[in-house]
Design an enzyme around this catalytic site. Structure first.
Site, PDB file in Angstrom:
ATOM      1  N   ARG A 123       0.828  -1.235   0.000  1.00 41.51           N
ATOM      2  CA  ARG A 123       0.000   0.000   0.000  1.00 41.51           C
ATOM      3  C   ARG A 123       0.852   1.271   0.000  1.00 41.51           C
ATOM      4  NH1 ARG A 123      -3.010  -3.088   3.915  1.00 41.51           N
ATOM      5  NH2 ARG A 123      -4.742  -4.083   2.848  1.00 41.51           N
ATOM      6  N   LYS A 145       3.651  11.400 -11.188  1.00 42.88           N
ATOM      7  CA  LYS A 145       2.728  10.589 -11.984  1.00 42.88           C
ATOM      8  C   LYS A 145       3.372   9.234 -12.220  1.00 42.88           C
ATOM      9  CE  LYS A 145      -0.109  13.699 -14.758  1.00 42.88           C
ATOM     10  NZ  LYS A 145      -0.406  14.136 -16.137  1.00 42.88           N
ATOM     11  N   GLU A 187       9.807  17.173 -25.372  1.00 44.31           N
ATOM     12  CA  GLU A 187       9.172  17.626 -24.119  1.00 44.31           C
ATOM     13  C   GLU A 187       9.736  18.985 -23.678  1.00 44.31           C
ATOM     14  OE1 GLU A 187       6.604  16.553 -22.449  1.00 44.31           O
ATOM     15  OE2 GLU A 187       6.361  14.403 -22.823  1.00 44.31           O
ATOM     16  N   LYS A 223       7.901  22.969 -14.011  1.00 43.82           N
ATOM     17  CA  LYS A 223       6.990  21.871 -13.663  1.00 43.82           C
ATOM     18  C   LYS A 223       6.763  21.810 -12.153  1.00 43.82           C
ATOM     19  CE  LYS A 223       5.885  17.082 -14.378  1.00 43.82           C
ATOM     20  NZ  LYS A 223       6.063  15.862 -15.158  1.00 43.82           N
ATOM     21  N   GLU A 233      -3.782  17.296 -10.854  1.00 39.57           N
ATOM     22  CA  GLU A 233      -4.258  17.660 -12.206  1.00 39.57           C
ATOM     23  C   GLU A 233      -5.748  17.973 -12.255  1.00 39.57           C
ATOM     24  OE1 GLU A 233      -2.197  15.650 -15.554  1.00 39.57           O
ATOM     25  OE2 GLU A 233      -4.171  15.591 -16.498  1.00 39.57           O
ATOM     26  N   ARG A 237      -2.345  21.841 -14.036  1.00 36.86           N
ATOM     27  CA  ARG A 237      -1.412  20.787 -14.468  1.00 36.86           C
ATOM     28  C   ARG A 237      -1.788  20.204 -15.832  1.00 36.86           C
ATOM     29  NH1 ARG A 237       1.498  15.955 -10.920  1.00 36.86           N
ATOM     30  NH2 ARG A 237       2.724  15.170 -12.677  1.00 36.86           N
ATOM     31  N   ASN A 241      -0.017  18.713 -20.530  1.00 35.97           N
ATOM     32  CA  ASN A 241      -0.413  17.732 -21.552  1.00 35.97           C
ATOM     33  C   ASN A 241      -0.425  18.337 -22.959  1.00 35.97           C
ATOM     34  OD1 ASN A 241      -0.807  15.754 -19.596  1.00 35.97           O
ATOM     35  ND2 ASN A 241      -2.904  16.445 -19.197  1.00 35.97           N
ATOM     36  N   HIS A 244      -0.255  16.189 -26.007  1.00 35.49           N
ATOM     37  CA  HIS A 244      -0.394  14.803 -25.562  1.00 35.49           C
ATOM     38  C   HIS A 244      -1.723  14.153 -25.966  1.00 35.49           C
ATOM     39  CE1 HIS A 244       3.201  15.694 -23.359  1.00 35.49           C
ATOM     40  NE2 HIS A 244       3.239  14.508 -22.778  1.00 35.49           N
ATOM     41  N   HIS A 248      -0.703  10.847 -27.435  1.00 35.21           N
ATOM     42  CA  HIS A 248      -1.068   9.534 -26.885  1.00 35.21           C
ATOM     43  C   HIS A 248      -1.847   8.719 -27.912  1.00 35.21           C
ATOM     44  CE1 HIS A 248      -0.702  10.569 -22.295  1.00 35.21           C
ATOM     45  NE2 HIS A 248       0.457  10.486 -22.908  1.00 35.21           N
ATOM     46  N   HIS A 260       7.390   8.093 -27.258  1.00 33.91           N
ATOM     47  CA  HIS A 260       6.518   9.115 -26.673  1.00 33.91           C
ATOM     48  C   HIS A 260       6.839  10.530 -27.173  1.00 33.91           C
ATOM     49  CE1 HIS A 260       4.005  11.082 -23.705  1.00 33.91           C
ATOM     50  NE2 HIS A 260       5.042  11.754 -23.247  1.00 33.91           N
TER      51      HIS A 260
HETATM   52  N1  GLY Z   1       3.863  14.717 -17.961  1.00 36.36           N
HETATM   53  C1  GLY Z   1       2.834  15.551 -17.566  1.00 36.36           C
HETATM   54  C2  GLY Z   1       2.676  15.649 -16.101  1.00 36.36           C
HETATM   55  O1  GLY Z   1       3.511  15.206 -15.330  1.00 36.36           O
HETATM   56  O2  GLY Z   1       1.685  16.183 -15.676  1.00 36.36           O
END
Ligand code: GLY
Length: 355
Positions: A123, A145, A187, A223, A233, A237, A241, A244, A248, A260
């Site tokens: 956990r 993430k 990125e 970031k 997010e 946040r 993206n 993305h 994606h 990616h």
């Molecule tokens: N890669 C996008 C984020 O970490 O929110």
């Protein structure tokens, strides 16, 4: 004293991202500043393991940690529930306890999977990120993430868990194959379009005009601020993206054979062209973004049809009920969130699609 850049990420708990040469060799000593002696289970892949695993485990042992290692086959196709299960069984076999720690050594796949294993094993146990690619250094190692892919789409199972530390050894970047470096450049260019025209400009002639450590620090600093304000997010946040939604979708349509960063580059070019065509930008920017990506050996289009991309994108997490939030560039250095009905997605992709 080595020349490290340090960026504090003020989440709960807070942690430091250290960037500089020698950080893999010195990782044990460095981690002893925050993590007492324990068992460190290093998770890495079959590309990075032969290059850096011994350096890392030797450093950990010299600093008083017990160290073990799990290596999985390199590649996005390993980022699945089966590899996650193997990692968890390994941790159990090694009898890791809640006072122990995982180490994610490698690129985005190693970071996402080791992080997710840390989030669910017992956990939740601590983990440390040691990015070895530009992509993981500028983006995925920071912010907590973690995820694996499902057959239905990219990163569809995961958790938010902030690392206990990020150690980015910049010597690793010198030996990256050009296409792997380009993946990370995508990125970093994305971050430039989001917040920093000067950062974007460093990439514009295709030969990075700065120390990569400087680029990483600028990306991580931005970031860190976003993650501090919106860790889960719920709003701001989502800006990270940029590129993305379509990116994606490209990855999914390609069966994860397109890396990616390359997919994000094409996604960024498509949304920039769409934003221009739909009158959402403050000034014409699509050509400048496209030229910058091309100079960095990144794609600006895709073979997959707008219909295929829209269908793949609608399985993405960025959808919420009947709407989807797009990140729209206004000018280089400024983007905004635009929530549109899901029925608008296909016309938007069509507006930016180019064969
Ligand atoms: N890669 C996008 C984020 O970490 O929110």
């Amino acid at each position: 004293m080595p020349d490290y850049k340090e960026i504090r990420v003020n989440t709960v708990p807070a942690y430091t991202a250290a960037i500089g040469p020698g950080l893999l060799k010195d990782c044990g000593q460095r981690l002893r500043e925050t993590i007492p002696p324990c068992h460190m289970a290093v998770v890495t892949d079959s590309t990075v393991g032969p290059l850096y695993l011994e350096t890392v485990t030797e450093s950990l042992k010299a600093a008083g940690y017990a160290a073990s290692a799990y290596e999985f086959p390199a590649g996005e196709e390993s980022k699945n529930v089966s590899t996650l299960s193997d990692i968890l069984e390994f941790l159990a076999k090694e009898r890791l306890t809640r006072s122990d720690c995982l180490v994610a050594l490698g690129g985005g796949v190693a970071g996402d999977m080791a992080g997710f294993a840390a989030a669910v094993y017992l956990r939740g146990v601590r983990y440390v990120q040691m990015p070895t690619t530009l992509l993981s250094a500028v983006d995925s190692s920071v912010g907590g993430k973690t995820a694996i892919n499902l057959q239905a789409g990219k990163n569809l199972a995961g958790a938010f868990l902030q690392p206990a530390a990020v150690l980015c050894g910049t010597d690793c970047l010198k030996t990256l194959p050009p296409e792997v470096f380009a993946d990370g450049a995508a990125e970093a260019v994305k971050t430039g379009v989001l917040c920093d025209e000067g950062l974007f400009a460093l990439f514009e002639d295709g030969t990075l005009k700065a120390d990569p450590a400087e680029v990483i620090a600028r990306c991580v600093e931005y970031k860190a601020g976003v993650v501090e304000r919106d860790e889960k997010e719920q709003g701001e946040r989502k800006l990270l993206n940029l590129g993305h939604t379509v990116g994606h979708a490209i990855e999914k349509c390609s069966g994860y054979t397109i890396p990616h960063g390359h997919a994000v580059a094409a996604g960024l070019a498509i949304i920039a062209r769409a934003a221009g065509a739909l009158g959402w930008t403050e000034e014409p920017i699509a050509a400048r973004i496209g030229a910058c990506l091309t100079k960095n050996a990144l794609p600006v289009s895709t073979e997959f049809s707008p219909e295929a991309l829209a269908e793949a994108a609608l399985a993405d997490k960025k959808r919420s009920g009947g709407s989807i939030t797009l990140v729209v560039p206004k000018r280089i250095g400024l983007c905004e969130l635009k929530t549109v009905p899901v029925t608008e997605l296909l016309p938007v992709i069509r507006a930016g699609w180019e064969a």
